[in-house]
Structure formats: C-alpha cells, structure tokens
Enzyme design. Structure first.
Site, short mmCIF file in Angstrom:
data_model
loop_
_atom_site.label_atom_id
_atom_site.label_comp_id
_atom_site.label_asym_id
_atom_site.label_seq_id
_atom_site.Cartn_x
_atom_site.Cartn_y
_atom_site.Cartn_z
N ASN A 218 -17.11 30.79 -2.43
CA ASN A 218 -16.00 29.79 -2.31
C ASN A 218 -15.57 29.53 -3.64
O ASN A 218 -16.24 29.61 -4.48
CB ASN A 218 -16.05 28.70 -1.21
N GLU A 221 -17.96 27.01 -5.52
CA GLU A 221 -18.99 27.76 -5.92
C GLU A 221 -18.61 28.70 -7.14
O GLU A 221 -19.48 28.98 -8.11
CB GLU A 221 -19.79 28.55 -4.91
N ASP A 289 -20.07 32.56 6.63
CA ASP A 289 -20.93 33.35 7.07
C ASP A 289 -20.30 34.63 8.17
O ASP A 289 -20.67 35.58 8.14
CB ASP A 289 -21.81 32.71 8.35
#
Length: 343
Positions: A218, A221, A289
C-alpha cells in the site's frame, strides 16, 4: 479522471474476458505461506457495573471466529473458488484447532500447517457490548502472541513442504505480517522463491523477497521501502521504478485507497486504475488480502497484469463495504462488474 470517461469503456470491451477469468478461478492452484491469525469477536449485553471493579458485566450472546492476518489471504482465495493449500504455524491450543477447522470447512488443504508447541496461535479477541436497543461498541481487544521466533526446525519443516509442492501449484503467495513464519535468514522464503510465480504482501523489508514476481504494497509501505514521501504523480512514477529495482520484481502494484491502484512493469509506462468504490467504504481491514488473492488467481490463469489488477480492484471494492475482515465470491464479482459497466 471519472470512471465513465476513463476505464468504463475499456471494461465494457473486456467484459466477456474478465467474466471468463472469474469463472475460471476454480482452476487455479495456489499455495499460501502466511502468518496465520485468528480473529475472535465476543459480544454481549451490558447488564450492570461489577461490584468487584469499575468494569462492565456483559451477558455473553455470541462468539464469531474468522481468519485474520495471512489466514485471511487463504480464506479469500478459498471463497473466490481457488484450490488452496495453506502453509504456516498455529499453536497447540483451541484457537489453532478453530482456524484449521475453518479452513477445512472452506475446502482448504491444511497439510502444510505445523504445530508450534512453544507459541500460541496468534489471536486477536475483540470484546463488544451493548445496552438494550443500542449500538454494539468495542470495549477492549486482547491479543495472544509471542515475541519469540519459531524454532528453526519448524522453519525447515515448512520449507520442505513448500519444496515438495513446487510442481503442484500454479502460484504462491507470501503473506508476511511479521509474526515469525518468515524469520531471517529464512529457509521458507528461499523455498518459495524457487517457484516461477510468487506474489508477496509484506509490510517491510521487501528486499528479503528479491526476485519475486509481484509485490503489492500500500502507499505507506511503498514510502517506507523507498525512503521518501509519495505525494505527486512524479514521485509515484519514481517510486514504482525504485521498487522494481529494490525488489528485482517483474511487477509492482501499489494500492492507494480511494486513489485506486498504480501498476508498474519493467520497460512499460505506469498504468492507473481508479477506485471502483469510493462512496460505500465502511472498513478497509483485510482489503489487501482480497486484492492479492484475486490478482494471484487471475495471474495463475495467464491474465494480463491489467486484467488481474482490475479483478483485484473489483474484489476489494466489495469487501470494503462490510465491517471487519471480509471476503467475496465469484458471483458477487460478476454482478459488481456488470453493475459497474451499466452505471
């Protein structure tokens, strides 16, 4: 760029292809290596204040247990119809039994899950209460986990299982939540990277997975990995190129919340996919996820990077409409695709 003026015409042209890929999710064989977590939700009605301490007394009404952390990637794949094998660690406890039961009921192969006798199953227990005819509110969260790393023998056991499955699956996912499965130096990572198609979802230290096929950070990150803020289109393009160099990956997909997704491939210009759902976002927990699950299934079916990212975006647009860690299905995705195109 509005959806109608931007991506919708392209989605309309590719609708049959995208629907066919969703229908074929059941053909894909994926092995997921992850830090497995169990999310527990205990709820009840507030009866009174305790005389023993200044705390509420709840009359228990319901307990719900669902996969979290790396286990959520496993569960998303299964709910989307994929043939899934799970690899990871659970403790010798009730939570570990519950997580394996949930997987088995969803059709997940759990032969690759090992029991860690020295550490508990990572568990996040949320306790919520409500008065009569009032909204339920979370009161406290209790986390069960150990800061100790798993024994190297367990790492080797997982690595041996992964190696034995290299020719049996179409792709692998490393879902790294920092709970010990991917301890460094990691025989688990080395075993996974022997496969030709490895997707990585990790919060930090992306370079440990150098040479993997795809990374899905993301925005925070990605900023952590490149070491500078990404607050303009020019910095975004620079970050994508830097991430390709840092990771040695073939593909980078940066998820950017309501700004959509940015796709990077070696030797190709950046591609942008707008968010398909900006207005009905209730909870983004676990959306990453869902993205990597749908993207992996599509890539295992030889979809293009754009097609895979579109399907990941579509799946995420559905789960963020639900509270808590959620999943979606093939039918829900096909319906959402049709509604998106019809406007």
């Amino acid at each position: 760029m509005t959806l109608q003026n931007g991506i919708i015409p392209q989605l309309r042209r590719e609708q049959s292809r995208l629907q066919a890929l969703i229908d074929r999710f059941t053909e894909a064989k994926v092995l997921v290596i992850g830090d497995l977590t169990l999310d527990e939700f205990l709820s009840g009605q507030v009866e009174r204040l305790s005389r023993e301490a200044p705390v509420l007394i709840l009359r228990h009404e319901q307990t719900e247990q669902i996969p979290g952390g790396g286990a959520n990637a496993v569960y998303n794949l299964a709910k989307l119809g994929g043939q899934v094998k799970a690899v990871g660690l659970v403790g010798n406890d009730d939570q570990g039994v519950a997580l394996q039961r949930i997987f088995s009921e969803a059709g997940v192969n759990i032969d690759g899950i090992a029991i860690d006798e020295t550490r508990p199953t990572v568990t996040k227990t949320r306790i919520s209460g409500h008065a009569r005819q009032s909204v339920t509110q979370q009161i406290v969260r209790i986390d069960r986990k150990s800061d100790a790393l798993p024994d190297l023998s367990l790492q080797k056991q997982l690595a041996e299982y992964i190696t034995s499955e290299l020719t049996q699956v179409d792709g692998m996912i490393c879902s790294d939540y920092g709970d010990g499965v991917f301890r460094a130096p990691s025989p688990v990572i080395a075993a996974a990277l022997q496969h030709s198609q490895v997707m990585v979802d990790t919060q930090k230290a992306l370079e440990r997975y150098r040479g993997a096929t795809l990374f899905t950070p993301n925005l925070p990150e990605a900023e952590l990995a490149v070491g500078y803020p990404i607050n303009s289109l020019q910095q975004l393009e620079r970050a994508g190129k830097d991430l390709l160099n840092i990771t040695g990956a073939k593909k980078i997909l940066i998820t950017r919340g309501d700004e959509g997704m940015s796709l990077f491939e070696l030797g190709k210009p950046m591609q942008q996919i707008p968010a398909f759902n900006r207005t009905e976002v209730f909870d983004v927990t676990g959306a990453g996820d869902t993205v990597i699950a749908a993207v992996t299934l599509a890539l295992c079916l030889e979809a293009s990077f754009w097609e895979a990212a579109v399907l990941g975006n579509l799946a995420a647009s559905l789960v963020v409409r639900q509270f808590g860690t959620a999943t979606t299905t093939q039918e829900a995705m096909k319906q959402a695709l049709a509604e998106l195109i019809e406007g």
